[in-house]
Design a protein around this motif. Structure first.
Motif, PDB file in Angstrom:
ATOM      1  N   VAL A  68       0.835  -1.217   0.000  1.00 55.35           N
ATOM      2  CA  VAL A  68       0.000   0.000   0.000  1.00 55.35           C
ATOM      3  C   VAL A  68       0.869   1.266   0.000  1.00 55.35           C
ATOM      4  O   VAL A  68       0.438   2.311  -0.488  1.00 55.35           O
ATOM      5  CB  VAL A  68      -0.988   0.060   1.192  1.00 55.35           C
ATOM      6  N   VAL A  69       2.064   1.163   0.513  1.00 59.36           N
ATOM      7  CA  VAL A  69       2.950   2.338   0.561  1.00 59.36           C
ATOM      8  C   VAL A  69       3.277   2.782  -0.868  1.00 59.36           C
ATOM      9  O   VAL A  69       3.165   3.959  -1.228  1.00 59.36           O
ATOM     10  CB  VAL A  69       4.236   2.020   1.374  1.00 59.36           C
ATOM     11  N   GLN A  70       3.635   1.804  -1.682  1.00 62.36           N
ATOM     12  CA  GLN A  70       3.932   2.077  -3.095  1.00 62.36           C
ATOM     13  C   GLN A  70       2.703   2.661  -3.805  1.00 62.36           C
ATOM     14  O   GLN A  70       2.807   3.596  -4.599  1.00 62.36           O
ATOM     15  CB  GLN A  70       4.349   0.756  -3.756  1.00 62.36           C
ATOM     16  N   GLN A  71       1.537   2.110  -3.480  1.00 62.81           N
ATOM     17  CA  GLN A  71       0.297   2.581  -4.133  1.00 62.81           C
ATOM     18  C   GLN A  71       0.043   4.057  -3.820  1.00 62.81           C
ATOM     19  O   GLN A  71      -0.290   4.837  -4.713  1.00 62.81           O
ATOM     20  CB  GLN A  71      -0.902   1.745  -3.665  1.00 62.81           C
ATOM     21  N   VAL A  72       0.215   4.452  -2.571  1.00 60.58           N
ATOM     22  CA  VAL A  72      -0.010   5.867  -2.216  1.00 60.58           C
ATOM     23  C   VAL A  72       1.063   6.736  -2.877  1.00 60.58           C
ATOM     24  O   VAL A  72       0.770   7.813  -3.408  1.00 60.58           O
ATOM     25  CB  VAL A  72      -0.019   6.064  -0.676  1.00 60.58           C
ATOM     26  N   LEU A  73       2.292   6.249  -2.886  1.00 64.00           N
ATOM     27  CA  LEU A  73       3.385   7.048  -3.457  1.00 64.00           C
ATOM     28  C   LEU A  73       3.167   7.322  -4.946  1.00 64.00           C
ATOM     29  O   LEU A  73       3.583   8.359  -5.461  1.00 64.00           O
ATOM     30  CB  LEU A  73       4.731   6.341  -3.242  1.00 64.00           C
ATOM     31  N   ALA A  74       2.478   6.403  -5.620  1.00 63.83           N
ATOM     32  CA  ALA A  74       2.251   6.577  -7.063  1.00 63.83           C
ATOM     33  C   ALA A  74       1.432   7.839  -7.339  1.00 63.83           C
ATOM     34  O   ALA A  74       1.557   8.437  -8.415  1.00 63.83           O
ATOM     35  CB  ALA A  74       1.536   5.340  -7.612  1.00 63.83           C
ATOM     36  N   ASN A  75       0.616   8.267  -6.372  1.00 61.89           N
ATOM     37  CA  ASN A  75      -0.198   9.485  -6.562  1.00 61.89           C
ATOM     38  C   ASN A  75       0.217  10.603  -5.602  1.00 61.89           C
ATOM     39  O   ASN A  75      -0.585  11.476  -5.274  1.00 61.89           O
ATOM     40  CB  ASN A  75      -1.677   9.157  -6.331  1.00 61.89           C
ATOM     41  N   ALA A  76       1.460  10.568  -5.167  1.00 62.46           N
ATOM     42  CA  ALA A  76       1.879  11.461  -4.084  1.00 62.46           C
ATOM     43  C   ALA A  76       1.963  12.928  -4.494  1.00 62.46           C
ATOM     44  O   ALA A  76       1.899  13.814  -3.648  1.00 62.46           O
ATOM     45  CB  ALA A  76       3.207  10.994  -3.517  1.00 62.46           C
ATOM     46  N   LEU A  77       2.061  13.190  -5.821  1.00 65.50           N
ATOM     47  CA  LEU A  77       2.221  14.578  -6.246  1.00 65.50           C
ATOM     48  C   LEU A  77       1.045  15.439  -5.786  1.00 65.50           C
ATOM     49  O   LEU A  77       1.225  16.572  -5.332  1.00 65.50           O
ATOM     50  CB  LEU A  77       2.376  14.645  -7.771  1.00 65.50           C
ATOM     51  N   GLU A  78      -0.154  14.879  -5.864  1.00 65.37           N
ATOM     52  CA  GLU A  78      -1.346  15.625  -5.425  1.00 65.37           C
ATOM     53  C   GLU A  78      -1.241  15.992  -3.943  1.00 65.37           C
ATOM     54  O   GLU A  78      -1.705  17.046  -3.521  1.00 65.37           O
ATOM     55  CB  GLU A  78      -2.621  14.790  -5.664  1.00 65.37           C
ATOM     56  N   LEU A  79      -0.635  15.086  -3.181  1.00 67.29           N
ATOM     57  CA  LEU A  79      -0.562  15.297  -1.727  1.00 67.29           C
ATOM     58  C   LEU A  79       0.425  16.402  -1.347  1.00 67.29           C
ATOM     59  O   LEU A  79       0.287  17.027  -0.298  1.00 67.29           O
ATOM     60  CB  LEU A  79      -0.150  13.991  -1.022  1.00 67.29           C
ATOM     61  N   VAL A  80       1.414  16.627  -2.191  1.00 69.03           N
ATOM     62  CA  VAL A  80       2.417  17.645  -1.824  1.00 69.03           C
ATOM     63  C   VAL A  80       2.006  19.048  -2.270  1.00 69.03           C
ATOM     64  O   VAL A  80       2.658  20.025  -1.922  1.00 69.03           O
ATOM     65  CB  VAL A  80       3.835  17.308  -2.356  1.00 69.03           C
ATOM     66  N   LYS A  81       0.917  19.159  -3.006  1.00 68.46           N
ATOM     67  CA  LYS A  81       0.485  20.483  -3.490  1.00 68.46           C
ATOM     68  C   LYS A  81      -0.310  21.257  -2.441  1.00 68.46           C
ATOM     69  O   LYS A  81      -0.615  22.416  -2.634  1.00 68.46           O
ATOM     70  CB  LYS A  81      -0.390  20.311  -4.738  1.00 68.46           C
ATOM     71  N   VAL A  82      -0.723  20.553  -1.391  1.00 70.50           N
ATOM     72  CA  VAL A  82      -1.551  21.206  -0.364  1.00 70.50           C
ATOM     73  C   VAL A  82      -0.930  21.009   1.020  1.00 70.50           C
ATOM     74  O   VAL A  82      -0.154  20.067   1.236  1.00 70.50           O
ATOM     75  CB  VAL A  82      -2.989  20.612  -0.339  1.00 70.50           C
ATOM     76  N   TYR A  83      -1.288  21.904   1.945  1.00 73.21           N
ATOM     77  CA  TYR A  83      -0.839  21.710   3.327  1.00 73.21           C
ATOM     78  C   TYR A  83      -1.463  20.442   3.892  1.00 73.21           C
ATOM     79  O   TYR A  83      -2.637  20.168   3.636  1.00 73.21           O
ATOM     80  CB  TYR A  83      -1.265  22.890   4.204  1.00 73.21           C
ATOM     81  N   PRO A  84      -0.705  19.673   4.682  1.00 76.60           N
ATOM     82  CA  PRO A  84      -1.316  18.506   5.330  1.00 76.60           C
ATOM     83  C   PRO A  84      -2.284  18.974   6.415  1.00 76.60           C
ATOM     84  O   PRO A  84      -2.152  20.096   6.914  1.00 76.60           O
ATOM     85  CB  PRO A  84      -0.121  17.780   5.948  1.00 76.60           C
ATOM     86  N   ASP A  85      -3.225  18.119   6.785  1.00 76.58           N
ATOM     87  CA  ASP A  85      -4.138  18.442   7.883  1.00 76.58           C
ATOM     88  C   ASP A  85      -3.337  18.440   9.185  1.00 76.58           C
ATOM     89  O   ASP A  85      -2.887  17.389   9.647  1.00 76.58           O
ATOM     90  CB  ASP A  85      -5.260  17.389   7.934  1.00 76.58           C
ATOM     91  N   SER A  86      -3.180  19.599   9.754  1.00 73.23           N
ATOM     92  CA  SER A  86      -2.345  19.722  10.952  1.00 73.23           C
ATOM     93  C   SER A  86      -2.922  18.952  12.142  1.00 73.23           C
ATOM     94  O   SER A  86      -2.207  18.629  13.090  1.00 73.23           O
ATOM     95  CB  SER A  86      -2.192  21.201  11.309  1.00 73.23           C
ATOM     96  N   ASN A  87      -4.211  18.655  12.095  1.00 73.39           N
ATOM     97  CA  ASN A  87      -4.836  17.880  13.170  1.00 73.39           C
ATOM     98  C   ASN A  87      -4.920  16.389  12.853  1.00 73.39           C
ATOM     99  O   ASN A  87      -5.458  15.626  13.653  1.00 73.39           O
ATOM    100  CB  ASN A  87      -6.254  18.407  13.454  1.00 73.39           C
ATOM    101  N   SER A  88      -4.423  15.987  11.701  1.00 67.35           N
ATOM    102  CA  SER A  88      -4.414  14.567  11.286  1.00 67.35           C
ATOM    103  C   SER A  88      -5.774  13.908  11.512  1.00 67.35           C
ATOM    104  O   SER A  88      -5.848  12.767  11.981  1.00 67.35           O
ATOM    105  CB  SER A  88      -3.357  13.773  12.076  1.00 67.35           C
TER     106      SER A  88
END
Ligand code: PLP
Length: 372
Positions: free
Chosen positions: A42-62
């Motif tokens: 699953v780690v590899q699967q999330v990394l394949a679409n990771a570019l979208e995740l780096v374009k926004v601030y992470p949820d600081s409250n997780s």
């Protein structure tokens, strides 16, 4: 100036490789205790679409990860705080608690001491010894220290000894010293055959002087990503949050964490792999004269070296020439250069280590008999 101590850990492959002009990727790392079966797919699967995740601030409250963790651990969402590895949380707790004295059950992970000292605390080490296979006894001295320490760190299973204390023992400790906040570090707990039997997580709901640390970095083999949690009374968690910097956990780690909470098969295969590989590594070590593995329930083994002229720094240096990295355990408070720590890896890698150790010990024996 009184500095809190130097940063010395296993897994420092870049430094070791640079000093010897080696490629760190060629080294077999027994010095950091990371699950060799990971990371799960699953780690590899999330990394394949990771570019979208780096374009926004992470949820600081997780929020999403907290929600899933709370469900998985049957605790309220408000009692979970996510950090950039448990290391961030260890320092956060020490900083927020401003404790004048911090008790630490050792020999253990050195960052508790560093965190306590950086927060201005005096540190009291409660050390177990080889005579009891490094199991802890609540001596009169330990009782006196705990009665005067507002904060105490306890690692279970313990790094580097691999000793486990039962839930009954931990609970007795927490209940005997209600004025002390116990931080039970369960970073390696998922490697036990039945983690639920030992974990103190359920007691965070009833005991407000208890915080439990969990880490995803070792078990899921994502130390480069960083992901850890602290669980405790919601009021205490809110208090800690007030001291925490925002956005310390990146969006990729959060997304991967959410998927890992749901992961079941990986945990099962890890718990099937470890006892067999650890048993065969320990058996091979026991056969070598002068090496005594300390009984361990974790994914690493502390080894006592009891042979004239041989110590951990020497073995570390010789094994590096074979591109094998071990942990010289001499800088753990309470240990000395006669101790090394070895991670349990896959059967081929363990075999390479065992063969190299056998050869080294045999050649050192030949040299010493020549000198007689
Ligand atoms: C006992 C213990 N706790 C916590 C950590 C840090 O874990 P993390 O990668 O979650 O910061 C380590 C790292 O070696 C450790 O040995």
């Amino acid at each position: 100036m009184n500095t809190p101590g130097r940063f010395v850990h296993g897994g420092d492959l870049q430094r070791l490789a640079a000093e010897r002009r080696l490629d760190p990727r060629d080294l077999i790392d027994f010095s950091s205790s990371i699950n060799p079966l990971g990371p799960p797919p699953v780690v590899q699967q999330v990394l394949a679409n990771a570019l979208e995740l780096v374009k926004v601030y992470p949820d600081s409250n997780s929020r999403a990860l907290r929600h899933k963790l709370a469900q998985a651990w049957s605790v309220p969402e408000a009692s979970v705080l996510v950090g950039n590895g448990t290391t961030e949380l260890i320092f956060l707790i020490a900083r927020a608690m401003k404790s004048h004295t911090v008790a630490i059950f050792g020999p253990t992970f050195s960052e508790y001491e560093r965190a306590a000292k950086m927060a201005g605390a005096h540190v009291e080490h409660l050390l177990s010894t080889a005579e009891t296979n490094f199991s802890w006894n609540l001596t009169d001295h330990a009782k006196r220290v705990l009665a005067q320490s507002p904060l105490c760190f306890l690692c279970n299973p313990n790094n580097p000894t691999g000793a486990v204390i039962s839930r009954e023992q931990s609970l007795r400790l927490v209940e005997s010293f209600p004025q002390t906040l116990f931080v039970v570090d369960e970073a390696f707990l998922d490697f036990l055959p039945d983690p639920g039997e030992v974990s103190m997580l359920p007691y965070t709901k009833t005991h407000s002087n208890l915080l439990v640390l969990r880490s995803f970095t070792k078990f899921y083999s994502i130390p480069g990503l960083r992901l850890g949690m602290v669980v405790g009374d919601p009021r205490r968690i809110r208090f800690l949050e007030a001291y925490k910097e925002p956005w310390t956990v990146n969006g990729i780690a959060l997304a991967i964490g959410e998927r890992l909470v749901e992961e079941k098969a990986f945990g099962a295969s890890t718990r099937a792999w470890l006892p067999l590989q650890r048993a065969s590594l320990v058996a091979a070590l026991k056969e070598m004269v002068g090496l005594t593995p300390i009984p361990s329930e974790a994914n690493f083994v502390l080894v006592k070296i009891d042979r004239c002229g041989i110590h951990a720094p020497w073995l570390q240096e010789c094994l590096l020439r074979e591109k094998i990295v071990i942990r010289d355990a001499s800088n753990f408070e309470g240990l000395d250069p006669s101790y090394m720590r070895l991670a349990v890896k896959n059967s081929l890698q363990n075999e390479i280590l065992v063969t190299a150790l056998r050869q080294l010990l045999a050649s050192s024996h030949e040299l010493s008999t020549l000198g007689q």
